[in-house]
Design a protein around this motif. Structure first.
Motif, mmCIF file in Angstrom:
data_model
loop_
_atom_site.group_PDB
_atom_site.id
_atom_site.type_symbol
_atom_site.label_atom_id
_atom_site.label_comp_id
_atom_site.label_asym_id
_atom_site.label_seq_id
_atom_site.Cartn_x
_atom_site.Cartn_y
_atom_site.Cartn_z
ATOM 1 N N PHE A 1 -6.133 -7.166 3.780
ATOM 2 C CA PHE A 1 -4.838 -6.770 3.294
ATOM 3 C C PHE A 1 -4.652 -6.131 2.368
ATOM 4 O O PHE A 1 -4.269 -5.389 1.704
ATOM 5 C CB PHE A 1 -3.554 -7.405 3.930
ATOM 6 N N HIS A 2 -4.952 -7.985 1.482
ATOM 7 C CA HIS A 2 -4.644 -7.881 0.111
ATOM 8 C C HIS A 2 -5.769 -6.520 -0.988
ATOM 9 O O HIS A 2 -5.542 -6.826 -2.202
ATOM 10 C CB HIS A 2 -4.884 -9.087 -0.945
ATOM 11 N N GLU A 3 -6.858 -6.603 -0.275
ATOM 12 C CA GLU A 3 -8.029 -6.076 -0.232
ATOM 13 C C GLU A 3 -7.444 -4.553 0.090
ATOM 14 O O GLU A 3 -8.562 -3.664 -0.748
ATOM 15 C CB GLU A 3 -9.478 -6.476 -0.467
ATOM 16 N N ALA B 1 -6.574 4.297 -0.086
ATOM 17 C CA ALA B 1 -7.226 5.016 0.676
ATOM 18 C C ALA B 1 -7.253 5.249 1.709
ATOM 19 O O ALA B 1 -7.865 5.972 2.929
ATOM 20 C CB ALA B 1 -8.791 6.024 -0.038
ATOM 21 N N GLN B 2 -8.385 3.812 2.210
ATOM 22 C CA GLN B 2 -8.363 2.939 3.601
ATOM 23 C C GLN B 2 -6.979 3.404 4.341
ATOM 24 O O GLN B 2 -7.188 3.525 5.766
ATOM 25 C CB GLN B 2 -8.520 2.117 3.059
ATOM 26 N N TRP B 3 -5.370 3.314 3.766
ATOM 27 C CA TRP B 3 -4.635 3.511 4.570
ATOM 28 C C TRP B 3 -3.855 4.922 4.489
ATOM 29 O O TRP B 3 -4.271 5.189 6.229
ATOM 30 C CB TRP B 3 -2.770 2.166 3.471
ATOM 31 N N ASN B 4 -4.594 5.808 3.842
ATOM 32 C CA ASN B 4 -4.082 6.936 4.186
ATOM 33 C C ASN B 4 -4.517 7.517 4.595
ATOM 34 O O ASN B 4 -4.476 8.144 6.152
ATOM 35 C CB ASN B 4 -4.008 7.496 2.582
ATOM 36 N N VAL C 1 -5.047 -4.548 8.882
ATOM 37 C CA VAL C 1 -3.495 -3.542 9.244
ATOM 38 C C VAL C 1 -2.713 -1.873 9.553
ATOM 39 O O VAL C 1 -2.039 -1.716 9.865
ATOM 40 C CB VAL C 1 -2.427 -3.556 8.072
ATOM 41 N N ASN C 2 -3.954 -1.228 8.603
ATOM 42 C CA ASN C 2 -3.584 0.376 8.945
ATOM 43 C C ASN C 2 -4.143 0.844 10.206
ATOM 44 O O ASN C 2 -2.916 1.468 10.748
ATOM 45 C CB ASN C 2 -4.765 0.895 7.516
ATOM 46 N N TYR C 3 -5.247 0.269 10.801
ATOM 47 C CA TYR C 3 -4.960 0.929 12.492
ATOM 48 C C TYR C 3 -4.323 0.327 12.887
ATOM 49 O O TYR C 3 -3.657 1.308 14.102
ATOM 50 C CB TYR C 3 -6.319 -0.013 13.201
#
Length: 284
Positions: free
Chosen positions: A118-120, A124-127, A180-182
């Motif tokens: 999460f902290h890394e 761009a990965q989230w979006n 977390v994004n998934y």
């Protein structure tokens, strides 16, 4: 099972005869040139539907799926489009209206992972994950619903004006550190599906979801390819076998058919019991 790899194992799903439950219907499956999407598209074709294969890369793989569907005697073609692009989704549905006349079934399957602590995790990965996994489902569903509303119910085709199946995951319920994004995208799909179902049911549009568990697909090869990995995975699956893409495909055919006409706003978990939290089977 081989001592070093399970990649050569034949499907663990039992054989099932696919009945022509969807004859005369037209379906669009996103992310359909591999894995779960491929199996769903082929099964819909075997059940009698004409199918559009959406994909974003690997033209040869998409063409192979089209040819496999055509063996069932139904029509199919491949359409390359990024489901997170509003313009590309609009063009994809416009072409489907030209080729097939309408759409009866949408299976929003396209999805991806961009894993990170999460902290890394980068923006761009989230979006990227939210745009494809969640916004892509919104854009495709919106386009399909507009056509369902325009056309209405055609009783000779289906009891519903249209059917939408949102491909979710057990991770709409199970937290998943490092992803977390998934997990957030799948949690969003849950309430997107339920809210659409609530709003659209009076229009005779059925919206449901399928939440796969551990399925043998290219996206998670590391989780099942070796005996050690497979055995570890099975500690999370009470039923004792990995899921196969065919397991999801058969559920999708049922949800798309009038056999499930009274099923609205439901997530069907196809997970071998993973959401039973097997770690607590002996008291935790």
């Amino acid at each position: 099972m081989n001592s070093t790899t399970t990649s050569a194992i034949e499907t663990t799903a039992p054989p099932v005869t696919m009945h022509k439950l969807l004859t005369g219907q037209r379906a669009l499956v996103t992310g359909a040139n591999s894995g779960i999407g491929k199996a769903v598209a082929i099964a819909l074709g075997q059940a009698g539907a004409d199918v559009v294969i959406n994909y974003v890369d690997d033209d040869a793989a998409a063409t192979a799926v089209v040819e496999e569907i055509k063996k069932s005697g139904t029509r199919a073609y491949a359409h390359k489009a990024d489901v997170s692009s509003e313009d590309q989704v609009a063009a994809m549905f416009a072409r489907m209206m030209q080729e097939f006349g309408t759409v009866d079934i949408l299976v929003s399957n396209a999805g991806l992972q961009r894993d990170s602590a999460f902290h890394e995790m980068t923006l761009a990965q989230w979006n990227k994950v939210l745009n494809v996994n969640l916004t892509g489902q919104f854009l495709c569903a919106r386009a399909a619903v507009r056509e369902f509303l325009r056309r209405g119910v055609v009783p000779s085709v289906s009891s519903a004006a249209g059917k939408i199946i949102c491909m979710s995951s057990v991770h709409q319920e199970i937290p998943w550190g490092g992803h977390v994004n998934y997990a957030s995208s799948k949690g969003g799909i849950k309430l997107l599906m339920e809210s659409m179902a609530q709003e659209l049911a009076p229009k005779r549009i059925r919206v449901n979801a399928i939440a796969p568990g551990a399925i043998r697909t290219p996206i998670n090869t590391a989780a099942w390819q070796t005996k050690e990995a497979y055995d570890s995975l099975m500690t999370l699956v009470p039923y004792g076998r990995i899921g196969e893409p065919e397991d999801i495909a058969r559920a999708a055919v049922w949800l798309a058919s009038d056999h499930s006409d009274y099923v609205v706003g439901t997530t069907l978990f196809v997970d071998g019991g993973m959401t039973l939290y097997p770690g607590f089977a002996t008291g935790g």
